[in-house]
Write a protein that holds these residues in place. Structure first.
Motif, PDB file in Angstrom:
ATOM      1  N   TYR A 230      32.524  34.747  38.995  1.00  0.00           N
ATOM      2  CA  TYR A 230      31.651  35.923  38.990  1.00  0.00           C
ATOM      3  C   TYR A 230      30.276  35.538  38.442  1.00  0.00           C
ATOM      4  O   TYR A 230      29.713  36.195  37.577  1.00  0.00           O
ATOM      5  CB  TYR A 230      32.275  37.036  38.143  1.00  0.00           C
ATOM      6  CG  TYR A 230      33.600  37.485  38.677  1.00  0.00           C
ATOM      7  CD1 TYR A 230      33.678  38.460  39.659  1.00  0.00           C
ATOM      8  CD2 TYR A 230      34.784  36.910  38.212  1.00  0.00           C
ATOM      9  CE1 TYR A 230      34.902  38.862  40.166  1.00  0.00           C
ATOM     10  CE2 TYR A 230      36.004  37.308  38.721  1.00  0.00           C
ATOM     11  CZ  TYR A 230      36.058  38.278  39.694  1.00  0.00           C
ATOM     12  OH  TYR A 230      37.274  38.669  40.190  1.00  0.00           O
ATOM     13  N   LYS A 238      32.620  40.616  43.773  1.00  0.00           N
ATOM     14  CA  LYS A 238      32.491  42.001  43.296  1.00  0.00           C
ATOM     15  C   LYS A 238      32.677  42.976  44.457  1.00  0.00           C
ATOM     16  O   LYS A 238      33.338  44.006  44.324  1.00  0.00           O
ATOM     17  CB  LYS A 238      31.128  42.199  42.645  1.00  0.00           C
ATOM     18  CG  LYS A 238      30.937  43.581  42.022  1.00  0.00           C
ATOM     19  CD  LYS A 238      29.611  43.647  41.283  1.00  0.00           C
ATOM     20  CE  LYS A 238      29.441  45.001  40.589  1.00  0.00           C
ATOM     21  NZ  LYS A 238      29.385  46.125  41.534  1.00  0.00           N
ATOM     22  N   GLU A 241      36.355  43.311  45.242  1.00  0.00           N
ATOM     23  CA  GLU A 241      37.047  44.151  44.260  1.00  0.00           C
ATOM     24  C   GLU A 241      36.773  45.633  44.514  1.00  0.00           C
ATOM     25  O   GLU A 241      37.682  46.466  44.427  1.00  0.00           O
ATOM     26  CB  GLU A 241      36.602  43.767  42.841  1.00  0.00           C
ATOM     27  CG  GLU A 241      37.196  42.463  42.348  1.00  0.00           C
ATOM     28  CD  GLU A 241      36.889  42.223  40.886  1.00  0.00           C
ATOM     29  OE1 GLU A 241      35.909  42.819  40.377  1.00  0.00           O
ATOM     30  OE2 GLU A 241      37.615  41.442  40.254  1.00  0.00           O
ATOM     31  N   GLU A 242      35.527  45.948  44.841  1.00  0.00           N
ATOM     32  CA  GLU A 242      35.189  47.347  45.130  1.00  0.00           C
ATOM     33  C   GLU A 242      35.901  47.834  46.381  1.00  0.00           C
ATOM     34  O   GLU A 242      36.349  48.983  46.446  1.00  0.00           O
ATOM     35  CB  GLU A 242      33.670  47.483  45.297  1.00  0.00           C
ATOM     36  CG  GLU A 242      32.908  47.306  43.989  1.00  0.00           C
ATOM     37  CD  GLU A 242      31.405  47.340  44.197  1.00  0.00           C
ATOM     38  OE1 GLU A 242      30.969  47.348  45.369  1.00  0.00           O
ATOM     39  OE2 GLU A 242      30.666  47.348  43.186  1.00  0.00           O
ATOM     40  N   GLU A 245      39.452  48.632  45.492  1.00  0.00           N
ATOM     41  CA  GLU A 245      39.533  49.910  44.783  1.00  0.00           C
ATOM     42  C   GLU A 245      39.438  51.087  45.748  1.00  0.00           C
ATOM     43  O   GLU A 245      40.048  52.137  45.514  1.00  0.00           O
ATOM     44  CB  GLU A 245      38.415  49.995  43.743  1.00  0.00           C
ATOM     45  CG  GLU A 245      38.604  49.048  42.568  1.00  0.00           C
ATOM     46  CD  GLU A 245      37.430  49.066  41.608  1.00  0.00           C
ATOM     47  OE1 GLU A 245      36.480  49.848  41.863  1.00  0.00           O
ATOM     48  OE2 GLU A 245      37.454  48.308  40.631  1.00  0.00           O
ATOM     49  N   LYS A 250      44.651  46.276  44.426  1.00  0.00           N
ATOM     50  CA  LYS A 250      44.253  45.284  43.421  1.00  0.00           C
ATOM     51  C   LYS A 250      44.090  43.943  44.120  1.00  0.00           C
ATOM     52  O   LYS A 250      44.841  43.599  45.037  1.00  0.00           O
ATOM     53  CB  LYS A 250      45.304  45.179  42.318  1.00  0.00           C
ATOM     54  CG  LYS A 250      45.421  46.435  41.459  1.00  0.00           C
ATOM     55  CD  LYS A 250      46.423  46.237  40.327  1.00  0.00           C
ATOM     56  CE  LYS A 250      46.513  47.490  39.445  1.00  0.00           C
ATOM     57  NZ  LYS A 250      47.499  47.307  38.355  1.00  0.00           N
ATOM     58  N   ILE A 251      43.101  43.180  43.656  1.00  0.00           N
ATOM     59  CA  ILE A 251      42.828  41.883  44.256  1.00  0.00           C
ATOM     60  C   ILE A 251      42.760  40.838  43.148  1.00  0.00           C
ATOM     61  O   ILE A 251      42.259  41.114  42.052  1.00  0.00           O
ATOM     62  CB  ILE A 251      41.519  41.920  45.074  1.00  0.00           C
ATOM     63  CG1 ILE A 251      41.429  40.711  46.003  1.00  0.00           C
ATOM     64  CG2 ILE A 251      40.299  42.038  44.193  1.00  0.00           C
ATOM     65  CD1 ILE A 251      40.367  40.854  47.070  1.00  0.00           C
ATOM     66  N   SER A 252      43.308  39.668  43.411  1.00  0.00           N
ATOM     67  CA  SER A 252      43.253  38.571  42.444  1.00  0.00           C
ATOM     68  C   SER A 252      42.794  37.308  43.155  1.00  0.00           C
ATOM     69  O   SER A 252      43.083  37.099  44.341  1.00  0.00           O
ATOM     70  CB  SER A 252      44.625  38.338  41.791  1.00  0.00           C
ATOM     71  OG  SER A 252      45.574  37.912  42.762  1.00  0.00           O
TER      72      SER A 252
END
Length: 277
Positions: A230, A238, A241-242, A245, A250-252
């Motif tokens: 990041y 980012k 991830e948005e 959401e 969920k993301i990893s």
């Protein structure tokens, strides 16, 4: 015979016909029953057709509303990101003007100009990423076709081999879910091409029936992720991830022990949840 047929009628099976054909009261009753059964069959078929038409119309309307919501979100993101950058640029311009009026030496101006150039570069990247996001559309042929299109487009400009394995080709997604899956896949594939120094990349889409979660797994055999993925001015992770959401997911992002990167997304599919109610 009539009692048995009536049981089938209660189960919405109107294909049965009474075979009693004698010219007596029971025969007349059987004839009337058969006519009623035929009428019920035709009426029920017409009703089912109307329900299907109404359902398709509602789905289309829902998709249209979801698309409008999606565009509103993007427009808001675009406004917020650029407004912040432009506000900062205006501050830098004011500082430069003040120093010029004071006839400040170049040594005081150059650091501000460098910050100005860096902020301008960030704003340019934000704008390009958001425009790219805005241009993405759901392929009318389905999610598989949309992701295949992304892969083929990138492979035309790269030597990396990319493979998509859709283990649930008949699964139904909402418009919002498809848009976000496409966005995340495009961002991940773009990162593989630009940063991973990879030879191969795989994209797998599946459904875990026990947890009722959709899983999207993207692997590559490149150099792996940085200690701080990041890092400043890098908006791709980012954005993913948005996007996750947006679909309650969920993301990893992890590094394989033998090298390479894995991106795991999981989310509960909305249509499946609704069908279970």
């Amino acid at each position: 015979d009539l009692l048995e047929i009536s049981q089938y009628v209660r189960q919405r099976d109107f294909s049965r016909q009474a075979k009693y054909t004698r010219r007596d009261e029971l025969g007349e009753l059987a004839k009337a029953f058969n006519l009623m059964n035929s009428d019920l069959s035709a009426t029920y078929a017409e009703l089912e057709e109307r329900i299907m038409e109404k359902t398709h119309a509602l789905i289309e309307e829902s998709n249209r509303i979801t698309l409008m919501e999606e565009r509103n979100i993007i427009a808001q993101d675009l406004h917020d990101s650029l407004a912040q950058s432009i506000f900062y640029l205006n501050i830098q311009i004011s500082r430069i003007r003040t120093l010029i009026k004071r006839e400040a030496p170049p040594s005081q101006l150059l650091p501000i100009i460098d910050e100005f150039a860096e902020t301008n570069e960030i704003a340019d990247k934000q704008l390009r990423e958001l425009i790219s996001t805005f241009r993405i559309k759901v392929n009318p042929e389905g999610l598989t076709a949309a992701i295949d299109e992304i892969i083929n487009k990138h492979m035309e400009r790269s030597t990396i081999k990319l493979v998509f394995d859709n283990m649930i080709p008949d699964f139904s997604f909402t418009h919002n879910e498809e848009v976000n899956l496409i966005q995340i896949t495009q961002e991940a594939v773009s990162n593989i091409i630009k940063h991973a120094n990879a030879t191969n990349g795989t994209i797998a889409l599946d459904h875990d029936s026990e947890s009722n979660k959709i899983t999207l797994t993207i692997d590559d055999d490149g150099i792996g992720i940085l200690d701080d993925p990041y890092r400043p001015n890098h908006f791709g992770l980012k954005n993913m991830e948005e996007r996750a959401e947006n679909i309650n997911g969920k993301i990893s992002i992890t590094q394989h022990p033998y090298g390479g990167t894995r991106i795991d997304l999981s989310f509960p599919p909305k249509l499946t949840q609704e069908s279970q109610l």
